[in-house]
Design an enzyme around this catalytic site. Structure first.
Site, PDB file in Angstrom:
ATOM      1  N   HIS A 121       0.889  -1.297  -0.206  1.00 48.80           N
ATOM      2  CA  HIS A 121      -0.028  -0.095  -0.040  1.00 48.80           C
ATOM      3  C   HIS A 121       0.412   1.322  -0.020  1.00 48.80           C
ATOM      4  O   HIS A 121       0.329   2.426  -1.188  1.00 48.80           O
ATOM      5  CB  HIS A 121      -0.886  -0.242   1.400  1.00 48.80           C
ATOM      6  CG  HIS A 121      -2.131   1.077   1.513  1.00 48.80           C
ATOM      7  ND1 HIS A 121      -3.450   1.207   1.056  1.00 48.80           N
ATOM      8  CD2 HIS A 121      -0.940   1.934   2.196  1.00 48.80           C
ATOM      9  CE1 HIS A 121      -3.470   2.838   1.016  1.00 48.80           C
ATOM     10  NE2 HIS A 121      -2.329   3.317   1.680  1.00 48.80           N
ATOM     11  N   GLU A 122       2.332   1.108   0.680  1.00 44.25           N
ATOM     12  CA  GLU A 122       2.699   2.271   0.908  1.00 44.25           C
ATOM     13  C   GLU A 122       3.713   2.644  -0.156  1.00 44.25           C
ATOM     14  O   GLU A 122       4.332   3.619  -0.885  1.00 44.25           O
ATOM     15  CB  GLU A 122       3.317   2.581   2.363  1.00 44.25           C
ATOM     16  CG  GLU A 122       2.505   2.181   3.318  1.00 44.25           C
ATOM     17  CD  GLU A 122       1.953   3.523   3.409  1.00 44.25           C
ATOM     18  OE1 GLU A 122       2.328   4.655   3.054  1.00 44.25           O
ATOM     19  OE2 GLU A 122       0.624   3.442   4.462  1.00 44.25           O
ATOM     20  N   HIS A 125       2.045   4.466  -3.010  1.00 41.79           N
ATOM     21  CA  HIS A 125       1.816   6.197  -2.245  1.00 41.79           C
ATOM     22  C   HIS A 125       2.801   7.072  -3.492  1.00 41.79           C
ATOM     23  O   HIS A 125       3.368   7.288  -4.138  1.00 41.79           O
ATOM     24  CB  HIS A 125       2.140   6.309  -0.979  1.00 41.79           C
ATOM     25  CG  HIS A 125       0.153   6.225  -0.731  1.00 41.79           C
ATOM     26  ND1 HIS A 125      -0.868   7.169  -1.580  1.00 41.79           N
ATOM     27  CD2 HIS A 125      -0.311   5.824   0.581  1.00 41.79           C
ATOM     28  CE1 HIS A 125      -1.728   6.930  -0.105  1.00 41.79           C
ATOM     29  NE2 HIS A 125      -1.280   5.650   1.044  1.00 41.79           N
ATOM     30  N   GLU A 176      -6.012   7.334  -1.029  1.00 41.44           N
ATOM     31  CA  GLU A 176      -6.276   5.461  -0.554  1.00 41.44           C
ATOM     32  C   GLU A 176      -6.460   4.204  -1.148  1.00 41.44           C
ATOM     33  O   GLU A 176      -6.049   3.710  -0.742  1.00 41.44           O
ATOM     34  CB  GLU A 176      -6.615   6.196   0.998  1.00 41.44           C
ATOM     35  CG  GLU A 176      -5.493   7.100   1.804  1.00 41.44           C
ATOM     36  CD  GLU A 176      -4.760   7.055   2.181  1.00 41.44           C
ATOM     37  OE1 GLU A 176      -4.268   5.639   2.335  1.00 41.44           O
ATOM     38  OE2 GLU A 176      -4.199   7.163   3.121  1.00 41.44           O
TER      39      GLU A 176
END
Length: 217
Positions: A121-122, A125, A176
């Site tokens: 997930h990070e 980003h 997100e």
């Protein structure tokens, strides 16, 4: 009227142009400056063992190796560990690719699939440049106001050397969701069970049902 039109329709375009023309060295320095602020204000050296760090590093590198070669070369993807009392189990990424994981996360979520989901997930980003987009959109608003007021001020110095502006920003819900989708796909491609990310959110949701969630969640 011109200022309103620029604010309403032009900030995203300005942010995209700014990202395209930002040298990698400047993005790296943004990470350095932000980490200096974090280490000064809210973090302590990690107390994890070398074995614990090595286990997380192996998972992280497996995820990074699953990215296209060009993406791997574009970002640093450095993994750092910090003891951050009060923040709880957390991981976050800075625009240049620097990844930070708290000791509490490693201790409370040792399952590889969960770690892979959150780290993926990070990474999402970083790859989709969400941090830089939020940063430049914020700076574009500031510059617009400063231009109308007639004083821009030492803006770049504040961002690069202190990192305070970056720490004050949060991702949008759309970003997100996009990072969630990216993390699920990446963890699956790297050989992990994507359901790990769901397990993380479920456990965090249960623990924070009667409390205000951490702002860095």
């Amino acid at each position: 009227a011109a200022a309103w039109v620029l604010w309403r329709y032009g900030l995203d375009i300005m942010a995209s142009i700014a990202i395209a023309f930002t040298p990698p060295a400047v993005i790296k320095q943004i990470d350095v400056g932000t980490m200096q602020t974090i280490d000064f204000a809210m973090a302590e050296p990690s107390r994890l063992s070398d074995e614990q760090k090595g286990d997380v590093e192996n998972i992280y590198r497996q995820l990074v190796r699953s990215l296209p070669q060009g993406v791997q070369e574009r970002h640093s993807f450095d993994l750092l560990f910090r003891d951050m009392p009060g923040m709880g189990p957390n991981a976050f990424a800075l625009p240049g690719g620097t990844m930070v994981m708290t000791d509490a996360f490693v201790k409370e979520f040792p399952e590889p699939d969960v770690m892979a989901g959150v780290l993926g997930h990070e990474i999402g980003h970083v790859v989709e440049e969400h941090g830089l987009k939020r940063l430049y959109r914020s700076l574009s608003t500031y510059l617009l106001i400063a231009f109308l007021a007639g004083d821009v001020g030492p803006l770049l110095e504040d961002v690069v050397l202190e990192g305070n502006v970056l720490l004050s920003l949060s991702f949008s819900r759309a970003q997100e969701r996009s990072a969630d989708e990216f993390g699920l796909t990446l963890s699956n491609e790297a050989g992990f069970d994507p359901a790990g990310l769901k397990q993380f959110f479920e456990k965090i949701g249960q623990e924070y049902v009667d409390h205000e969630p951490a702002q860095w969640m």
